[in-house]
Design an enzyme around this catalytic site. Structure first.
Site, short mmCIF file in Angstrom:
data_model
loop_
_atom_site.label_atom_id
_atom_site.label_comp_id
_atom_site.label_asym_id
_atom_site.label_seq_id
_atom_site.Cartn_x
_atom_site.Cartn_y
_atom_site.Cartn_z
N LYS A 329 -58.20 15.60 -58.50
CA LYS A 329 -59.22 15.19 -57.54
C LYS A 329 -60.46 14.60 -58.23
O LYS A 329 -60.96 13.54 -57.84
CB LYS A 329 -59.63 16.40 -56.69
CG LYS A 329 -60.54 16.04 -55.56
CD LYS A 329 -60.69 17.18 -54.59
CE LYS A 329 -61.92 17.99 -54.92
NZ LYS A 329 -62.29 18.96 -53.94
N SER A 330 -60.96 15.28 -59.26
CA SER A 330 -62.17 14.80 -59.93
C SER A 330 -61.96 13.39 -60.46
O SER A 330 -62.83 12.53 -60.39
CB SER A 330 -62.53 15.68 -61.12
OG SER A 330 -62.55 17.01 -60.78
N ARG A 430 -75.94 21.59 -48.45
CA ARG A 430 -75.86 21.86 -49.88
C ARG A 430 -77.08 21.30 -50.60
O ARG A 430 -77.60 20.25 -50.22
CB ARG A 430 -74.58 21.25 -50.46
CG ARG A 430 -73.38 22.06 -50.02
CD ARG A 430 -72.18 21.70 -50.82
NE ARG A 430 -71.07 21.43 -49.94
CZ ARG A 430 -69.98 20.76 -50.30
NH1 ARG A 430 -69.86 20.27 -51.50
NH2 ARG A 430 -69.02 20.58 -49.43
N SER A 475 -73.30 21.84 -65.14
CA SER A 475 -72.76 21.16 -63.97
C SER A 475 -72.27 19.77 -64.33
O SER A 475 -73.06 18.91 -64.75
CB SER A 475 -73.83 21.06 -62.88
OG SER A 475 -73.48 20.06 -61.95
N GLN A 477 -71.29 17.65 -62.24
CA GLN A 477 -71.79 16.69 -61.24
C GLN A 477 -73.16 16.17 -61.62
O GLN A 477 -73.44 14.97 -61.52
CB GLN A 477 -71.84 17.36 -59.87
CG GLN A 477 -70.47 17.66 -59.31
CD GLN A 477 -70.52 18.38 -57.97
OE1 GLN A 477 -71.59 18.76 -57.52
NE2 GLN A 477 -69.38 18.55 -57.36
N ASP A 624 -58.17 28.88 -61.24
CA ASP A 624 -57.45 28.53 -60.01
C ASP A 624 -55.97 28.91 -60.07
O ASP A 624 -55.28 28.84 -59.06
CB ASP A 624 -57.54 27.01 -59.76
CG ASP A 624 -58.92 26.63 -59.25
OD1 ASP A 624 -59.59 27.51 -58.66
OD2 ASP A 624 -59.34 25.48 -59.45
N ARG A 655 -58.83 36.41 -53.55
CA ARG A 655 -57.50 36.21 -54.13
C ARG A 655 -56.96 37.47 -54.80
O ARG A 655 -55.74 37.62 -54.94
CB ARG A 655 -57.51 35.04 -55.12
CG ARG A 655 -57.58 33.72 -54.38
CD ARG A 655 -57.43 32.52 -55.28
NE ARG A 655 -57.34 31.33 -54.45
CZ ARG A 655 -57.63 30.12 -54.85
NH1 ARG A 655 -58.04 29.90 -56.08
NH2 ARG A 655 -57.50 29.10 -54.03
#
Ligand code: NAP
Length: 749
Positions: A329-330, A430, A475, A477, A624, A655
């Site tokens: 995805k990234s 956010r 981060s 991002q 994950d 989880r």
């Protein structure tokens, strides 16, 4: 009007018993929505018919009598008759009454209302139901016409709150969804969404009907022609009136359309395929995008909807063959952004057709970039160069994509034009200050909503200067945002990271020929370079998705899988290290770099796994992948212990608990720890590690897929509930799993 009246205590007078007025009367009657439904119509026959059909309670003898008896007056006459009707009503005593209308245009009627209603303007709340048909008159009235349809109410500043609330409840009372807009905006929007399309349909059919081959044209007309021209059968008087009443807004819309039509004409005349493809693909995706946006739907809703909710994983499957799991995805995000900014055409393969990356794709289309696809993960981007983006026609809607908003904030801050970045409700909550603050230091002009939240209003035409930024948090991002702004900044832009973060932006920039300097934890770029097209960006398969098959082939008997083109960026490969420590038979083949990212084909064969204590330093690199690693641990000889993974409790589900509950239900004595799990393992070679039964995924895609893999060592079928969300990260999981031999299917139950 003082005090708030309730609809059920009101007498409602409908003036004009045609399709719209008659349907409102019928709906109020059918739902017992108000105290009494009165009507007045200039044609007594309509009133008689309405009584006979039980659409109204009572016919008023005159407009005066009707208004005198009513609490709410609804004007439902044709648009060009509306102004005269408002004048007539204005002469009557309207004290304590609410008046509304249903006209398709609002400016003209509001102008007259302001002229003649005086104090009663406070009770005049204009409205417009977005429902109707090509038919007219009381005989066409339908009691369910407004159910689940929108009604636009355009309250005036002079209105009392009680009056606008009563009109709102009138429409909600017949099942409509009420929206509010100001009058001028209403007329502009309707000119484009309703009036222009009707005008085009009338004009097209009229033009073709005048053609000498018209007989043939109509005889052989296919579905597309019929769909496009259906509205040309609408009531001529009504549409004549609408075109007259909304003249200015309609002409403006027609001018814009003519310009677009000219562009298409030129593209066709010159055989300019790129321009034609650009218009067609932009139109196709814009239609889908706006539908979703207006309905606040996610891109994958349709997909996850189709995907049924229960997986049936039967024992006796295997895992053999070659497969490629969906793209990262990234990297999918970045492939669109940097492909658009490169010079030349970039082909992307393996693109993840997930919601977030699709939002990025649409944003670049909105900025004039021609992008074809995605078709089966293949996207073609006609790059416009670093300075070739155009001002989008409106705000860029980024759905739920935080990565897109943060990265694009950097990019947009350096453009020549103004732009607004918006998102869905969750994205709008956010924090964006972590990127906005350093961008302001670089000279950007960005406004946020309160608390540094979106929308971001970014003003263009600023010159940015490089900064040396010490990131307070690790981060990827923030780092990527500043590096993207740095491509346009004067001098060097450097970011110092406090901890390791994903480095996909740096790698892709380098792959596209843009120098990036990395010096320990300091990454920097010099502004003013160019991006050359890579011609092909092969988005690596996502190692997080590959993990299910790494475990599947490890635990199945006589299995062997080749997972092709998997991203093995060192910040993501903890799952390989953990499985190897457990004795998995995994080899990397054909290791290579593609667009700056390390990828490999991963071969994995059955192996007798053994239990281990999972080293804590590997936890963040495999966070994950633990659901499926717990399945692997259940099939291993000896105990496996995981600690230091409390983060797992706040993922899509808890989880630790979801997996412990599911494993227990299948007969494995897993013990949940506050920050991990203890799994006893099984005897070497035991086939039926899991008993079979029902487990709940709690809507967590990774839990669902992990238990599907467990079926390879189960005695009986495993039913996995609530699996629709698998589509968000791995839309074709069932098909791929099936193709390599897992006995997996889905049901609607
Ligand atoms: P309609 O079926 O033709 O009904 C109009 C009604 O108004 C008829 O009862 C008609 O009576 C009466 N009327 C006509 N001229 C009049 C006048 N000069 N004075 C008093 N009454 C008069 O039309 P409609 O489709 O219901 O449309 C009514 C309104 O709804 C229009 O303003 C339209 O813009 C709006 N609207 C329509 C639609 C749609 O799809 N149809 C959708 C949304 C909003 P006669 O039978 O004697 O002519």
């Amino acid at each position: 009007m003082s005090g708030v009246k309730k609809l059920d205590s009101c007498r409602v007078l409908i003036v004009g018993l045609g399709l719209i007025g008659g349907s409102l009367a019928a709906a109020l009657k059918a739902r017992n929505g108000c105290r009494e439904v009165l009507a007045w119509d200039r044609d007594p026959q309509s009133l008689i018919l309405a009584r006979e059909r039980d659409v109204i309670d009572r016919a008023a003898c005159s407009l005066e009598d009707g208004v005198a008896d009513a609490d709410i007056v609804v004007l439902a006459v044709p648009v060009l008759a509306m102004s005269a009707m408002v004048r007539d009503v204005a002469r009557l005593d309207l004290a304590g009454k609410v008046v509304t209308d249903v006209g398709s245009c609002k400016s003209d009627v509001v102008e007259v209302a302001r002229e003649c209603l005086g104090d009663s303007l406070s009770g005049f709340v204009p409205g417009h139901p977005i429902a109707g048909s090509e038919k007219s008159g009381i005989t066409a009235a339908k009691a369910d016409l407004y159910e689940a349809h929108k009604v636009i109410v355009t309250p005036l500043p002079e209105n009392t709150l009680a009056a606008s609330q009563l009109v709102r409840s009138l429409w909600e009372g017949v099942g409509a969804l009420v929206l509010e807009m100001d009058v001028e905006h209403h007329d502009q929007v309707l000119a484009r969404t309703s009036h222009l399309p009707h005008l085009l349909a009338f004009s097209l059919v009229d033009t073709l009907a005048g053609d000498r081959d018209s007989q043939d044209i109509f005889r052989y007309a296919a579905g597309g022609f019929r769909d496009f021209t259906r509205i040309a059968a609408s009531d001529p008087t009504m549409w004549h009136d609408v075109f007259v009443a909304n003249r200015n807004a309609l002409l403006e819309a027609l001018d814009e359309f003519s310009e677009g039509l000219q562009q298409m004409y030129a593209a066709v005349e010159q055989g300019d395929s790129r321009a034609m493809t650009g218009i067609i693909t932009r139109a196709k995706s814009a239609r889908e995008h706006f539908t979703r946006m207006l309905e606040s739907q996610s891109y994958l809703k349709a997909m996850s909807h189709q995907s049924s909710h229960t997986f049936l994983a039967r024992s006796g499957g295997t895992a053999t063959g070659t497969l490629r799991v969906p793209g990262d995805k990234s990297i999918s995000h970045r492939s669109i952004m940097l492909g658009a900014l490169a010079d030349g055409v970039t082909e992307v393969t393996g693109f993840l057709e997930g919601e977030d990356a699709l939002a990025t794709l649409q944003a670049f289309r909105d900025m004039g970039v021609v992008i074809e696809g995605p078709h089966d993960g293949r996207v073609t981007i006609y790059g416009v160069g670093l300075n070739g983006l155009q001002q989008p026609p409106g705000p860029l809607y980024l759905g739920n994509a935080g990565t897109a908003m943060r990265l694009m904030a950097g990019l947009m801050a350096a453009q020549k034009f103004d732009v607004t970045l918006t998102g869905d409700e969750s994205l709008s909550n956010r924090p964006m200050n972590r990127v906005v603050k350093p961008l302001l230091d670089m000279g950007a002009d960005i406004e946020t909503s309160e608390g540094g939240k979106p929308p971001l209003v970014i003003r263009g035409g600023r010159s940015l200067s490089g900064v040396d930024y010490n990131m307070p948090m690790a981060s990827a991002q923030v780092k990527s945002c500043l590096l993207l702004a740095g491509l346009y900044a004067e001098g060097e832009t450097a970011v110092v990271e406090p901890g390791v973060t994903r480095d996909h932006t740096e790698r892709m920039l380098t792959g596209l020929g843009y120098p990036v300097k990395t010096d320990g934890n300091r990454v920097s770029v010099q502004g003013g370079g160019t991006l050359t097209s890579a011609s092909l960006i092969e988005v690596p398969a996502d190692i997080s998705s590959a993990a299910f098959f790494l475990v599947a082939a490890s635990i199945a008997k006589d299995a062997e899988l080749l997972l092709t083109h998997v991203g093995i960026n060192p910040t993501r490969t903890g799952v390989l290290d953990i499985l190897r420590l457990m004795g998995a038979n995994i080899t990397l083949e054909n290791e290579r770099e593609v667009g700056g990212e390390p990828v490999a084909d991963i071969r994995v064969k059955s192996a007798q796994l053994k239990g281990i204590e999972i080293p804590e330093d590997l936890v963040p690199l495999a966070i994950d992948e633990f659901p499926v690693l717990f399945v692997a641990a259940s099939c291993a000889e000896g105990e496996t212990v995981l600690k230091g993974a409390e983060e797992l409790r706040v993922k899509e589900s808890d989880r630790i608990q979801s997996m412990a509950d599911g494993l227990n239900a299948l007969g494995v004595d897993a013990v949940a720890l506050p920050d991990g799990m203890k799994i006893p393992g099984c005897a070497a070679g035991a086939q039926d590690v899991f008993a079979g039964g029902v487990v709940h995924s709690h809507g967590d895609h990774r839990i669902a897929m992990a238990f599907a893999v467990a079926s390879l060592r189960a005695r009986d079928e495993i039913r996995i509930l609530d699996c629709a969300n698998v589509a968000t990260s791995f839309p074709n999981f069932i098909d791929l799993a099936h193709s390599v031999g897992l006995n997996l299917s889905e049901t609607e139950s």
